[in-house]
Motif scaffolding. Sequence first.
Motif, PDB file in Angstrom:
ATOM      1  N   ASP A  46     -17.531   6.449  -8.299  1.00  0.00           N
ATOM      2  CA  ASP A  46     -16.054   5.841  -7.613  1.00  0.00           C
ATOM      3  C   ASP A  46     -14.927   6.902  -8.184  1.00  0.00           C
ATOM      4  N   ARG A  47     -13.903   6.810  -7.024  1.00  0.00           N
ATOM      5  CA  ARG A  47     -12.838   7.570  -7.362  1.00  0.00           C
ATOM      6  C   ARG A  47     -12.059   7.102  -8.881  1.00  0.00           C
ATOM      7  N   LEU A  68      -0.703   1.145  -8.645  1.00  0.00           N
ATOM      8  CA  LEU A  68      -1.129   0.046  -7.638  1.00  0.00           C
ATOM      9  C   LEU A  68      -1.890   0.750  -6.472  1.00  0.00           C
ATOM     10  N   ASN A  69      -1.939   1.765  -6.227  1.00  0.00           N
ATOM     11  CA  ASN A  69      -2.614   2.433  -5.196  1.00  0.00           C
ATOM     12  C   ASN A  69      -3.958   2.516  -5.696  1.00  0.00           C
ATOM     13  N   ALA A 113      -9.714   0.708  -5.862  1.00  0.00           N
ATOM     14  CA  ALA A 113     -10.903   0.172  -6.204  1.00  0.00           C
ATOM     15  C   ALA A 113     -11.232  -0.974  -5.236  1.00  0.00           C
ATOM     16  N   ARG A 114     -10.532  -1.677  -4.730  1.00  0.00           N
ATOM     17  CA  ARG A 114     -11.076  -2.828  -3.781  1.00  0.00           C
ATOM     18  C   ARG A 114     -11.745  -2.266  -2.615  1.00  0.00           C
ATOM     19  N   GLN A 115     -11.045  -1.108  -2.197  1.00  0.00           N
ATOM     20  CA  GLN A 115     -11.541  -0.525  -0.788  1.00  0.00           C
ATOM     21  C   GLN A 115     -13.107   0.163  -1.157  1.00  0.00           C
ATOM     22  N   GLU A 116     -13.049   0.571  -2.481  1.00  0.00           N
ATOM     23  CA  GLU A 116     -14.562   1.155  -2.722  1.00  0.00           C
ATOM     24  C   GLU A 116     -15.464   0.145  -3.338  1.00  0.00           C
TER      25      GLU A 116
END
Length: 489
Positions: free
Chosen positions: A377-378, A335-336, A341-344
């Motif tokens: 992206d991470r 979930l983290n 993903a949203r933050q990126e």
Amino acid sequence: MTVQNQLFINGEFVDAIDGGRIDVLNPHDNSLITSIAEARQNDIDRAVAAAQAAFPAWSRMQAAERGHLLMKLADAIEANIDELVEIESRDTGHPVRDCRNLDVPRTAFTFRYFGGMADKVQGSEIPVEPGFLNYVKREPLGVVGQVVPWNFPLMFTSWKMGPALAAGNTVVLKPAELTPLSTLKIAELMAQVGFPPGVVNIVPGYGHTAGQYLAEHPQVAKIAFTGSTDVGRKIVGASAGNLKRVQLELGGKGANIVFDDANIKAAVGGSAFAIFHNQGQACIAGSRLILQESIADEFLDGFLTLAQSIRLGDPSDPSTEMGPLTSKQHQQRVLNYCDIARQEGGEILLGGKVPDDVALSGGCYVEPTVVRAQSSDRVCQEEVFGPFVAVTTFKDEEEALAIANGTQYGLGGGLWTQNLSRAHRFADQMRNGMVWVNCYKRVNPGSPFGGVGSSGYGREMGFEAMHDYTEAKSVWINVDAQIPPFYPR
Ligand code: NAD
């Protein structure tokens, strides 16, 4: 269902010397299944001593006889399929459908394969100077330590123990603290079919204590590890004391490339299996979906429809296609990554959360998740190890290859195309231990399994694994050579 909850040392189920215990939970609802004995250093010492004592007779036993025992174990696994399905499903959250069709049959298949392999590992004779005979024997290493993770605990008993035992080594295996139950059942079956005491010892315990100590142990000749890349590095450090052999099967970030000439229906089905089977908890999961721009929308239509239709639920229900993740802690980790993903700036196309179904709220569930992202992206670089796929697009072959090879990992990857030349070009140029063309995640006990880069080194399966569990010994015989004296007197 009866489960073993002690250590298995020298052919017997015994309590831990210090009396430590670890709770084992069912990830469907986090209810307690049992509490197992926790191995610590003195238990590992006992297990290694038992394996050392068993080694001379086991390594000298006729190879075909060792193989016969492995085949009897495979038969016993098949005869106990109902119980093994229940144990593995409750302990790991794998749907019973998968346990019955994949985990249990493939475990038997792999033990049987290595049973047949026991008397097929041969040495060689080298054409040296006239008058000398030089031959090379393949000898077992001794006591082998094995540390396995929680994603396929039953299957990994056969991947790890099969070749080690067939080659004549004795074993001390530490299952993951989260999922030890099917491994203890295998120990019970081994005792039943006649494996001599001490040949196999099972020591559930924590990684930083029992696992670390096993990797450091001076009487252990090799440590074979499957798990995270971070712990893989610790294993290498721990092995340095006695320079033991190391085999590492670590993380992955599988590139799954779909070209515009692919059979889209087959690619959609294969790509869904690649990421969502076992809730994405597979080192070879196709966790990066790399789509040619011209077919990306058409592919995603089909893929999202299929992903949305996957039946998520109680693993004990035979119609369930996707179960929970293995633990609360791991659910939170996945979930983290949805938050990351949203933050990126990634676009969540599907999922990204726990299911709304209240019946699943006590368990470790995460919905099938599809995220559009950038390859730097991470979420495209780090192993999420859940039902989470990151989608990127490319224009041409060159860009596809750069994205595919653009992570620290190099375990498995694949492509979907009808172009034979391109298939071979990518098979050559993908920096992976395994490449699949128009399929994904194919595994067979005869075919080498392992990676490059941060995915580790050494191979499981096949002759490669058998060689990795033996040492070459070169023997020279002077048959009738006249050797001029080196110091003529
Ligand atoms: P982990 O690597 O910590 O655990 C795997 C095994 O190693 C367990 O048996 C554990 O007890 C043991 N271990 C832990 N620390 C150890 C140490 N210092 N010395 C010896 N053994 C040790 O994996 P995890 O924390 O359970 O999962 C974290 C991440 O690792 C996952 O999210 C995933 O990305 C990755 N992982 C990969 C695989 C794989 O098949 N390659 C399997 C499990 C986890």
